[in-house]
Motif scaffolding. Sequence first.
Motif, PDB file in Angstrom:
ATOM      1  N   TYR A 156       5.911  -4.693   1.765  1.00 57.13           N
ATOM      2  CA  TYR A 156       4.887  -4.624   0.716  1.00 57.13           C
ATOM      3  C   TYR A 156       3.530  -4.129   1.227  1.00 57.13           C
ATOM      4  CZ  TYR A 156       1.254  -6.037  -2.518  1.00 57.13           C
ATOM      5  OH  TYR A 156       0.148  -6.030  -3.332  1.00 57.13           O
ATOM      6  N   ALA A 157       3.025  -4.722   2.303  1.00 58.35           N
ATOM      7  CA  ALA A 157       1.692  -4.371   2.798  1.00 58.35           C
ATOM      8  C   ALA A 157       1.614  -2.898   3.186  1.00 58.35           C
ATOM      9  CB  ALA A 157       1.312  -5.269   3.978  1.00 58.35           C
ATOM     10  N   GLU A 158       2.628  -2.411   3.898  1.00 53.66           N
ATOM     11  CA  GLU A 158       2.629  -1.009   4.329  1.00 53.66           C
ATOM     12  C   GLU A 158       2.763  -0.059   3.143  1.00 53.66           C
ATOM     13  OE1 GLU A 158       2.358   2.326   6.616  1.00 53.66           O
ATOM     14  OE2 GLU A 158       1.864   0.256   7.106  1.00 53.66           O
ATOM     15  N   MET A 159       3.600  -0.398   2.175  1.00 53.87           N
ATOM     16  CA  MET A 159       3.751   0.442   0.985  1.00 53.87           C
ATOM     17  C   MET A 159       2.454   0.481   0.183  1.00 53.87           C
ATOM     18  SD  MET A 159       6.711   1.858   0.947  1.00 53.87           S
ATOM     19  CE  MET A 159       6.605   2.506  -0.728  1.00 53.87           C
ATOM     20  N   ASN A 160       1.796  -0.656   0.052  1.00 51.80           N
ATOM     21  CA  ASN A 160       0.533  -0.716  -0.687  1.00 51.80           C
ATOM     22  C   ASN A 160      -0.528   0.144  -0.006  1.00 51.80           C
ATOM     23  OD1 ASN A 160      -0.809  -1.846  -2.993  1.00 51.80           O
ATOM     24  ND2 ASN A 160      -2.017  -3.084  -1.578  1.00 51.80           N
ATOM     25  N   ARG A 161      -0.588   0.059   1.331  1.00 48.09           N
ATOM     26  CA  ARG A 161      -1.552   0.858   2.080  1.00 48.09           C
ATOM     27  C   ARG A 161      -1.264   2.352   1.919  1.00 48.09           C
ATOM     28  NH1 ARG A 161      -2.061   3.892   6.256  1.00 48.09           N
ATOM     29  NH2 ARG A 161       0.173   3.771   6.664  1.00 48.09           N
ATOM     30  N   ALA A 162       0.020   2.752   2.024  1.00 50.84           N
ATOM     31  CA  ALA A 162       0.405   4.161   1.886  1.00 50.84           C
ATOM     32  C   ALA A 162       0.096   4.680   0.486  1.00 50.84           C
ATOM     33  CB  ALA A 162       1.880   4.322   2.200  1.00 50.84           C
ATOM     34  N   PHE A 163       0.337   3.849  -0.512  1.00 49.88           N
ATOM     35  CA  PHE A 163       0.070   4.198  -1.906  1.00 49.88           C
ATOM     36  C   PHE A 163      -1.424   4.473  -2.111  1.00 49.88           C
ATOM     37  CE2 PHE A 163      -0.864   2.387  -6.254  1.00 49.88           C
ATOM     38  CZ  PHE A 163      -0.356   3.456  -6.987  1.00 49.88           C
ATOM     39  N   ILE A 164      -2.280   3.583  -1.618  1.00 50.05           N
ATOM     40  CA  ILE A 164      -3.732   3.738  -1.762  1.00 50.05           C
ATOM     41  C   ILE A 164      -4.210   4.987  -1.016  1.00 50.05           C
ATOM     42  CG2 ILE A 164      -5.972   2.724  -1.149  1.00 50.05           C
ATOM     43  CD1 ILE A 164      -4.614  -0.042  -1.620  1.00 50.05           C
ATOM     44  N   MET A 165      -3.750   5.177   0.222  1.00 51.91           N
ATOM     45  CA  MET A 165      -4.179   6.322   1.014  1.00 51.91           C
ATOM     46  C   MET A 165      -3.750   7.641   0.381  1.00 51.91           C
ATOM     47  SD  MET A 165      -6.040   5.315   3.479  1.00 51.91           S
ATOM     48  CE  MET A 165      -6.067   6.865   4.397  1.00 51.91           C
ATOM     49  N   HIS A 166      -2.557   7.672  -0.162  1.00 52.43           N
ATOM     50  CA  HIS A 166      -2.049   8.900  -0.795  1.00 52.43           C
ATOM     51  C   HIS A 166      -2.976   9.345  -1.933  1.00 52.43           C
ATOM     52  CE1 HIS A 166       0.840  11.836  -2.388  1.00 52.43           C
ATOM     53  NE2 HIS A 166       0.532  11.359  -3.576  1.00 52.43           N
ATOM     54  N   PHE A 167      -3.330   8.435  -2.799  1.00 49.87           N
ATOM     55  CA  PHE A 167      -4.125   8.818  -3.953  1.00 49.87           C
ATOM     56  C   PHE A 167      -5.608   8.968  -3.629  1.00 49.87           C
ATOM     57  CE2 PHE A 167      -0.191   7.421  -5.908  1.00 49.87           C
ATOM     58  CZ  PHE A 167       0.018   8.472  -6.780  1.00 49.87           C
ATOM     59  N   ARG A 168      -6.064   8.324  -2.563  1.00 50.34           N
ATOM     60  CA  ARG A 168      -7.429   8.612  -2.083  1.00 50.34           C
ATOM     61  C   ARG A 168      -7.526  10.035  -1.565  1.00 50.34           C
ATOM     62  NH1 ARG A 168      -9.342   3.233   1.324  1.00 50.34           N
ATOM     63  NH2 ARG A 168     -10.027   1.998  -0.486  1.00 50.34           N
ATOM     64  N   ASN A 169      -6.506  10.461  -0.847  1.00 47.53           N
ATOM     65  CA  ASN A 169      -6.491  11.820  -0.310  1.00 47.53           C
ATOM     66  C   ASN A 169      -6.446  12.857  -1.414  1.00 47.53           C
ATOM     67  OD1 ASN A 169      -6.598  10.909   2.321  1.00 47.53           O
ATOM     68  ND2 ASN A 169      -4.358  10.915   2.586  1.00 47.53           N
ATOM     69  N   LEU A 170      -5.727  12.537  -2.513  1.00 45.00           N
ATOM     70  CA  LEU A 170      -5.685  13.456  -3.647  1.00 45.00           C
ATOM     71  C   LEU A 170      -7.067  13.594  -4.286  1.00 45.00           C
ATOM     72  CD1 LEU A 170      -2.340  12.548  -5.467  1.00 45.00           C
ATOM     73  CD2 LEU A 170      -2.811  14.500  -3.980  1.00 45.00           C
TER      74      LEU A 170
END
Length: 242
Positions: A228-242
């Motif tokens: 969960y923690a890693e997926m949440n972090r990846a999700f946030i980073m992905h859309f911040r980069n967009l």
Amino acid sequence: MLHIAIIEDEQIHTELLSGYLHTWSKERGQGISIREFPSAESFLFIWAETKDFDVLFVDIQMAGMNGIEMAEKVRQEDGNIAIVFTTGITDYIETGYEVEALHYLLKPISMKKIVQCMDRVLKRSHNQEYVLVHGKDEIIRIPVDTITYIEAQGHGSLMEVYERSDSRERTTIEISENISEMENMLTKYGFARCHRSYLCRIGSIRQIGRTEITLDSESVIPVSRRAYAEMNRAFIMHFRNL
């Protein structure tokens, strides 16, 4: 490397087109491979086994199956391959649009037209990545951005994909590759293991909860407590980069 097929029953036109394509390849520094087919039937026989083509130059008026009929069969299984029609008459332009032809070249074909056409293909190909997977009786080329998730199933996997990159219609495909093989194949394209039995594309996530992930496709898949923690972090980073 762009894999090109020329489907043309007149050798003089095949040689002219092949020459233009090789000239374009040298000028752009883009590797190409060309296979020539004298009929729609001979192409479909090979394509059914390999699916290993990026661009089809298709003569519309051929003996036996014509180019439009051939394109319709290809489109039933591949909505992304670039189809370029070549013909001496304009009667089929409207039909060409129906099978989503990338370009329509009137004979005699000129070098200028090939440059314009192939530059469009090159721009298109740079924006699209593919993976090859094994279905029940065939090899399937899947655009990466159409995949939402992969679920482990027996010795293979179940893959959910959109019908096309620009479509909201989705389907599932049974493939021979297991979940670990798909993880190795897709991690570099922004996929992550959210559960021991599930792999999903970060860019397809709509919402993450403590126990499940909701995807843009409306599918809901589990997320493990460990992931969960890693997926949440990846999700946030992905859309911040967009």
